[in-house]
Structures are given as C-alpha cells and as structure tokens.
Design an enzyme around this catalytic site. Sequence first.
Site, PDB file in Angstrom:
ATOM      1  N   CYS A 236      18.297  17.334  -0.399  1.00  0.00           N
ATOM      2  CA  CYS A 236      17.259  17.760  -1.344  1.00  0.00           C
ATOM      3  C   CYS A 236      17.084  19.277  -1.386  1.00  0.00           C
ATOM      4  CB  CYS A 236      15.936  17.093  -1.000  1.00  0.00           C
ATOM      5  SG  CYS A 236      16.081  15.315  -0.878  1.00  0.00           S
TER       6      CYS A 236
ATOM      7  N   HIS B 210      10.196  20.894  -3.836  1.00  0.00           N
ATOM      8  CA  HIS B 210      10.986  19.668  -3.955  1.00  0.00           C
ATOM      9  C   HIS B 210      10.004  18.519  -4.189  1.00  0.00           C
ATOM     10  CE1 HIS B 210      13.422  16.282  -3.316  1.00  0.00           C
ATOM     11  NE2 HIS B 210      13.037  16.040  -2.077  1.00  0.00           N
TER      12      HIS B 210
ATOM     13  N   ASN C  77      11.769  11.065  -6.815  1.00  0.00           N
ATOM     14  CA  ASN C  77      12.480  12.079  -6.033  1.00  0.00           C
ATOM     15  C   ASN C  77      13.936  12.110  -6.507  1.00  0.00           C
ATOM     16  OD1 ASN C  77      13.908  13.475  -4.077  1.00  0.00           O
ATOM     17  ND2 ASN C  77      12.839  12.537  -2.336  1.00  0.00           N
TER      18      ASN C  77
HETATM   19  O1  UT7 Z   1      13.561  14.096  -0.203  1.00  0.00           O
HETATM   20  C1  UT7 Z   1      13.113  13.970   1.107  1.00  0.00           C
HETATM   21  C2  UT7 Z   1      13.074  12.577   1.459  1.00  0.00           C
HETATM   22  N1  UT7 Z   1      11.938  11.829   1.665  1.00  0.00           N
HETATM   23  C3  UT7 Z   1      10.642  12.102   1.807  1.00  0.00           C
HETATM   24  O2  UT7 Z   1      10.147  13.172   1.636  1.00  0.00           O
HETATM   25  C4  UT7 Z   1       9.788  10.961   2.207  1.00  0.00           C
HETATM   26  C5  UT7 Z   1       8.694  11.313   3.144  1.00  0.00           C
HETATM   27  N2  UT7 Z   1       7.930  10.151   3.524  1.00  0.00           N
HETATM   28  C6  UT7 Z   1       7.159   9.454   2.662  1.00  0.00           C
HETATM   29  O3  UT7 Z   1       7.052   9.832   1.504  1.00  0.00           O
HETATM   30  C7  UT7 Z   1       6.409   8.274   3.173  1.00  0.00           C
HETATM   31  O4  UT7 Z   1       6.617   8.142   4.562  1.00  0.00           O
HETATM   32  C8  UT7 Z   1       6.794   6.937   2.472  1.00  0.00           C
HETATM   33  C9  UT7 Z   1       6.266   6.965   1.041  1.00  0.00           C
HETATM   34  C10 UT7 Z   1       8.302   6.768   2.451  1.00  0.00           C
HETATM   35  C11 UT7 Z   1       6.159   5.760   3.183  1.00  0.00           C
HETATM   36  O5  UT7 Z   1       4.762   5.914   3.227  1.00  0.00           O
HETATM   37  P1  UT7 Z   1       3.968   5.661   4.596  1.00  0.00           P
HETATM   38  O6  UT7 Z   1       2.566   5.894   4.283  1.00  0.00           O
HETATM   39  O7  UT7 Z   1       4.611   6.520   5.646  1.00  0.00           O
HETATM   40  O8  UT7 Z   1       4.224   4.115   4.857  1.00  0.00           O
HETATM   41  P2  UT7 Z   1       4.946   3.387   6.091  1.00  0.00           P
HETATM   42  O9  UT7 Z   1       6.425   3.522   5.983  1.00  0.00           O
HETATM   43  O10 UT7 Z   1       4.294   3.781   7.359  1.00  0.00           O
HETATM   44  O11 UT7 Z   1       4.570   1.868   5.789  1.00  0.00           O
HETATM   45  C12 UT7 Z   1       3.214   1.415   5.786  1.00  0.00           C
HETATM   46  C13 UT7 Z   1       3.220  -0.041   5.396  1.00  0.00           C
HETATM   47  C14 UT7 Z   1       4.201  -0.897   6.189  1.00  0.00           C
HETATM   48  O12 UT7 Z   1       3.637  -2.179   6.326  1.00  0.00           O
HETATM   49  P3  UT7 Z   1       2.936  -2.597   7.709  1.00  0.00           P
HETATM   50  O13 UT7 Z   1       4.004  -2.464   8.753  1.00  0.00           O
HETATM   51  O14 UT7 Z   1       1.798  -1.645   7.886  1.00  0.00           O
HETATM   52  O15 UT7 Z   1       2.509  -4.009   7.440  1.00  0.00           O
HETATM   53  C15 UT7 Z   1       5.389  -1.003   5.267  1.00  0.00           C
HETATM   54  O16 UT7 Z   1       6.169  -2.155   5.503  1.00  0.00           O
HETATM   55  O17 UT7 Z   1       3.609  -0.159   4.015  1.00  0.00           O
HETATM   56  C16 UT7 Z   1       4.727  -1.077   3.934  1.00  0.00           C
HETATM   57  N3  UT7 Z   1       5.592  -0.605   2.841  1.00  0.00           N
HETATM   58  C17 UT7 Z   1       5.409  -0.976   1.567  1.00  0.00           C
HETATM   59  N4  UT7 Z   1       4.498  -1.785   0.972  1.00  0.00           N
HETATM   60  C18 UT7 Z   1       4.592  -1.938  -0.365  1.00  0.00           C
HETATM   61  C19 UT7 Z   1       6.654   0.221   2.917  1.00  0.00           C
HETATM   62  N5  UT7 Z   1       7.180   0.400   1.694  1.00  0.00           N
HETATM   63  C20 UT7 Z   1       6.432  -0.334   0.844  1.00  0.00           C
HETATM   64  C21 UT7 Z   1       6.457  -0.546  -0.537  1.00  0.00           C
HETATM   65  N6  UT7 Z   1       5.525  -1.356  -1.105  1.00  0.00           N
HETATM   66  N7  UT7 Z   1       7.380   0.030  -1.335  1.00  0.00           N
END
Ligand code: UT7
Length: 324
Positions: free
Chosen positions: A112, A250, A280
């Site tokens: 990125c 970004h 993204n």
């Molecule tokens: O270009 C650079 C690359 N990437 C980034 O900059 C990404 C940086 N990180 C993020 O943007 C965030 O960490 C994410 C958007 C990817 C994830 O958000 P989060 O608040 O960190 O969520 P998490 O991964 O901790 O997941 C929280 C919960 C989990 O469920 P449990 O274990 O609490 O029951 C996940 O399984 O949300 C669940 N979850 C979803 N639920 C609905 C994960 N993805 C999804 C989804 N829809 N798409």
Amino acid sequence: MFEVRILGTGSYAPDNVVKNKDISKLVDTNDEWIVERTGIRERRVSTGEETSMLSVEAARRAIKDAGISPEDIELIIVATATPDNFIPSTACMVQKELEAKNATCFDVSAACTGFIYAVSIATQFIKTGQIKTALVIGAETLSKILNWEDRNTCILFGDGAGAAVLQRSDKQGIISLYTGSDGTGGEHLVLPAVQLNNPYCKSNNDTKNFVSMNGREIFKFATKIVIKCIEEVLKDTPYTLEDIKYIIPHQANAKIIEFVAKKLKVDNSKFYINLDRYGNTSGASIPIALDEVNKKGLLSSGDKIILVGFGGGLTFGAQLIEWS
Ligand code: UT7
C-alpha cells in the site's frame, strides 16, 4: 538539484460497484459491521480489466491533465502488488499501450506504500537531472488475490488505478520525502507469490495466492507510523500542520484516520477520505484520492499537501508537496 512538481493527475476504476450488502451474500457479514469498523460502503471490482488496463486508463487521464505527449515521458513506474505478470512488468505493458517509447519502465513492490515509494524514486531521477518527466502509477486488481470466503479480508479491498505526471520545475514542488520499512512485521500482511516447486523439492507446496492479514496488528502499526511519517516530512521545513491544506492518507480504514487526526489534534476534515466509495485499493488509493482532490478543484497554487502511506512489508512513507 532540480525542483520537482506534480503536473497532472488521473484515475480510473472499473464500473462494477459492489456494495456491502452484495458481499453479505458471499460471507457472513453486514453493511452495519463494515461501515462501523471501516467506513467502507462500496468498492469497484473488475469484471475483466487487468491491472495494466486500469493503469493505462489512469495514465491517459494524467497525461491529458498534464498537457504532455507520451513521447515526453522518460520514466514509467507502476506501484502494484497485483501485476498482470512478473514479466513483462506492468510498466512495460503501459509503455507499449501509450507508445511512450522514450521511457525506462519498471514496477515497484511496496504494497500500500507503493505509490509513495514510486514518487520518491521518480523524484530522485528528476532532482539529479537524469530526466525531466516521469509517469508514476499506483494500480491494483486486488479482487484476484482475495479469498472471497474470508470475511476478514474480502470486505476491505477494491480495484482501481491512479497516476501522476511529475516534471522538473523552477518552483518548489516536492518539498520533502520520507520512506522506511520494517521487515520484522512482514508476517502481519502476506500475499504469497509462486511457491518453490520443482522435481528436486522434498515436498510439494500448494499455498494459495490469497492475501491474509492480522488486522489488529496492522491497525496498531498504522496509527503509530502515519503520525511519525507526517512529523518526519514536516521536520527541517518551515511548515507546521497548520500550513497543510490536505493530508491524503492511504485509504485503509476511516478509524485509523480518525485516531491519527485526534492524536495530531487536527480536524478530521484535513484528511481527504474516499474509502467509503473505493475500499482499500492498496497502491492505488493515494493517487486516486489525489486525483479527486485535484479534479474537484480543492487545491490552489501554493497550497501544501501531505501524501502518507503504510502497508505490508511493513512499509511506510510520506511526501510534503507544494501544489502549483
Ligand atoms: O492497507 C493496509 C492493510 N490493512 C489495514 O489497514 C487494516 C487494519 N485493520 C483493520 O482495519 C481492522 O482490524 C479490521 C477492519 C480488519 C477488523 O476490525 P477489528 O475491529 O479489528 O475486528 P476484529 O478482527 O478484532 O474482529 C472482531 C469480531 C470478531 O468476532 P468475535 O471473535 O469477536 O466473535 C470477528 O470474527 O468481528 C468479527 N468479524 C466480522 N464480523 C462481521 C471479522 N470480520 C467481520 C466481518 N463481518 N466482515
């Protein structure tokens, strides 16, 4: 040393708009979760156009905006993690289509942060007097490396391309640059390439070419490093954040941008955001946003902007630019 300015910008994305509710038919997710955690509402997904084709279209628009002809271009750099081929490079494919026969062409791999790295490289070529005009492109078809059954990643990314023409100038343009990498964090965002597999290998490797990510770790890294990058490009210049019209980051996650704005004690509106419409787009996200800012007429001559990127590698960097 010569000065370097951005002479023109362009961008292009596939027509196919995929909304959050469309993705909820593929994986267990919903619009509310995606908007709340990321700010993304829709993204463009290619129905057949490859990275080189998106690049060419964005480049044509940037060339038109710059008012130059393809023969003026002496360097083409494409920042991409999703090239059509390893060989030929996307940049060489773009050269062929544009008939930019005087250009040296290569791709840059910095996830990125790719566009930021590519602008830094092109700037050095121009500053040292080796060339006058460069075309820098960030382009991705991330849809081809997504696991469309993995809700952690497939909701985040989109396809698109952005381009900028950089040219030697008498007036101040690119004021300062900062780039860096931290390979120790590479495991947090991985996109495997062709795996080693030959008659002499002890075991076969059938790793899929899907992106995988530790979102939490990338989030933590992003919030720290964006602040550092902004501080670094302002350091040793007469400018402070107050002098900056727009920060074009970004476009990964609106929450990252909100966090950074709060830490820097600046209003969210100083950050230009379009990730709600594109998701993204990795290496393409900054040049697409830059092109929007330019084409909307949001910049006047003398305005200062900061481009800032972070991503897999880990990689990071920024540019402080005076618009002219
Ligand atoms: O270009 C650079 C690359 N990437 C980034 O900059 C990404 C940086 N990180 C993020 O943007 C965030 O960490 C994410 C958007 C990817 C994830 O958000 P989060 O608040 O960190 O969520 P998490 O991964 O901790 O997941 C929280 C919960 C989990 O469920 P449990 O274990 O609490 O029951 C996940 O399984 O949300 C669940 N979850 C979803 N639920 C609905 C994960 N993805 C999804 C989804 N829809 N798409």
